[in-house]
Design an enzyme around this catalytic site. Structure first.
Site, PDB file in Angstrom:
ATOM      1  CE  LYS A 122      -4.187   6.733   2.307  1.00 17.53           C
ATOM      2  NZ  LYS A 122      -5.597   6.564   2.403  1.00 17.53           N
ATOM      3  CG  HIS A 180      -2.098   0.889   1.142  1.00 13.98           C
ATOM      4  ND1 HIS A 180      -2.305   1.931   2.027  1.00 13.98           N
ATOM      5  CD2 HIS A 180      -3.134   0.931   0.268  1.00 13.98           C
ATOM      6  CE1 HIS A 180      -3.420   2.570   1.711  1.00 13.98           C
ATOM      7  NE2 HIS A 180      -3.947   1.991   0.651  1.00 13.98           N
ATOM      8  CG  HIS A 220      -7.163   8.288  -0.926  1.00 15.66           C
ATOM      9  ND1 HIS A 220      -5.813   8.194  -1.194  1.00 15.66           N
ATOM     10  CD2 HIS A 220      -7.639   7.016  -0.944  1.00 15.66           C
ATOM     11  CE1 HIS A 220      -5.489   6.918  -1.380  1.00 15.66           C
ATOM     12  NE2 HIS A 220      -6.576   6.184  -1.236  1.00 15.66           N
ATOM     13  CE  LYS A 258      -1.197   4.655  -1.868  1.00 14.93           C
ATOM     14  NZ  LYS A 258      -1.898   4.230  -0.649  1.00 14.93           N
ATOM     15  CG  ASP A 279      19.026  10.744 -10.410  1.00 19.43           C
ATOM     16  OD1 ASP A 279      19.013   9.579 -10.861  1.00 19.43           O
ATOM     17  OD2 ASP A 279      18.957  11.751 -11.132  1.00 19.43           O
ATOM     18  CG  ASP A 313       1.311  19.940  21.051  1.00 25.43           C
ATOM     19  OD1 ASP A 313       0.091  20.108  21.247  1.00 25.43           O
ATOM     20  OD2 ASP A 313       2.037  19.316  21.835  1.00 25.43           O
TER      21      ASP A 313
END
Length: 420
Positions: free
Chosen positions: A315, A134, A313, A136, A141, A320
């Site tokens: 996350k 899952h 979608h 991404k 380089d 603080d």
């Protein structure tokens, strides 16, 4: 022609012993940029890919054959043809509909395509539902990296329509890129050196910017071996230290009791705790599951917003005025107990403030706030159902571990003929 598709294990790490237990620490001197939705993410990533000179490492849960997918394919093909080493790791569930022709064009150009947990359909239904790749992550380089929740499809773009996703990723430049590079290389099955030698080798001036940032960045991840709880523990620790504010924006919210308790306890201490959830869900069950937890949190002062403009979608979270996290991990049983996930933790006041302002604008302009004191209809029934669902979901990861389709295995390289 032959399409080179390498199959990697569902649960096992690469065979290289140095990649088996990677625990990354905080790295200072980084520059982190928030990329909101596809309008910010794709131009930044594609520009970096077009400028690649030596290596591209890319792993994603979803790659679709739409305008974004075809543009990415063209960029990767062009890079491979000019001699750049290109390794692309795809999830067998999220990318299960990619055509042999699409993959074949990548392979023919020299792109190494890897498919995590591939499985053919049984009676028209895919069986590889759990333990997904899952993450991404894109590293170019060993100088610039991208990590977050944005997949390679047109869905995170506003012109996708009412179902366009609201999402977030970050671009990282600085010493933390060496850790992201080391991790991505190890997960792709390539040989890696020890991190001490690796860091000395990789800490070179970045061609992407002359500005040195001051952000602290740490890569954390979960696997199904030695780092099962790292992301959840990072949330719990940050929440336990919260003194002023907490904002969590998460698409699929159904965490375990320990994390729920820390959210509630923070609100009890007087911390202003805000949760931003899906109000227009792409998966209805996710919204229903999250709502099972509302009463438990609302009664102690947690403010819950449902984002209603488009499917959420993201996350992301902040605590603080300094701590933030962005990544691929939802706060549900799939992400916290089954999937392979990766987040970055960020200690940077400017980044924290930027993320806070974006989320506050989202909550203020596009969300409905759940009432805190109104007793819902059928509240006893909801409480009972919520209790049962919560405890079933607690044991859900253990139950899925018995599924035969997900026995740990490392398949050898396979080359299969396809017509292009």
């Amino acid at each position: 022609m032959n399409v080179a598709v390498e199959h990697i294990a569902t649960d096992q790490p690469p065979d290289d012993s140095k990649a088996r237990d990677m625990d990354y620490g905080w790295q200072s001197g980084n520059r982190v940029e928030l990329l909101e939705n596809g309008e910010a993410y794709f131009p930044a990533v594609f520009d970096a890919l077009r400028g690649a000179q030596r290596e591209i490492l890319l792993e994603t849960f979803i790659l679709f054959e739409d305008k974004v997918g075809h543009e990415l394919q063209g960029i990767l093909i062009e890079a491979a043809q000019r001699g750049v080493k290109v390794v692309v790791s795809l999830d067998g569930f999220g990318c299960g509909e990619l055509s042999p022709a699409f993959l074949g064009e990548l392979a023919e150009a020299g792109v190494m395509v890897q498919m995590f947990d591939p499985a053919s359909k049984t009676l028209g239904i895919r069986t590889n539902w759990f333990r997904r790749l899952h993450r991404k992550i894109v590293v170019v380089d060993a100088s610039v990296a991208f990590i977050g929740g944005v997949n390679f499809s047109a869905a995170p773009l506003a012109d996708f329509g009412p179902e366009a996703k609201q999402d977030y990723s970050v671009q990282v430049i600085g010493p933390a890129v060496a850790d992201l590079h080391h991790f991505a290389l190890a997960q792709s099955g390539r040989q890696v050196r020890s991190r001490r030698g690796w860091r000395r080798r990789q800490q070179r001036p970045s061609p992407w910017t002359n500005e040195q940032g001051d952000g602290l960045v740490r890569l954390i991840y979960r696997d199904n071996i030695q780092h099962r709880d790292d992301i959840e523990e990072a949330y719990i620790h940050a929440l336990s230290q919260a003194r002023q504010r907490v904002v969590i924006a998460n698409a699929y919210f159904f965490p375990g009791y320990r994390l729920l308790r820390e959210i509630r306890n923070a609100a009890r201490r007087g911390v202003h705790v805000q949760l931003i959830m899906q109000g227009q869900p792409d998966v209805l069950l996710a919204k229903l599951a999250a709502r099972m937890l509302y009463d438990y949190l609302l009664k102690d002062g947690v403010v819950i917003h449902e984002y209603c403009q488009r499917p959420l979608h993201g996350k992301v979270a902040l605590v603080d005025d300094e701590w933030s996290t962005v990544g691929s991990s939802n706060l549900d049983p799939l992400s916290l107990a089954l999937n392979l996930e990766a987040n970055v933790l960020i200690r940077d006041r400017a980044f924290n403030q930027q993320l806070y302002e974006r989320l506050e604008a989202l909550a203020r302009n596009h969300c409905q706030t759940m009432p805190a004191k109104r007793k819902p209809r059928l509240w006893l029934w909801r409480l009972t159902v919520g209790f049962l669902v919560f405890h079933v979901m607690r044991h859900f990861p253990a139950l899925t571990g018995w599924l035969p389709a997900h026995k740990p295995r490392l398949k050898p390289f396979e080359s299969r003929p396809h017509d292009v």
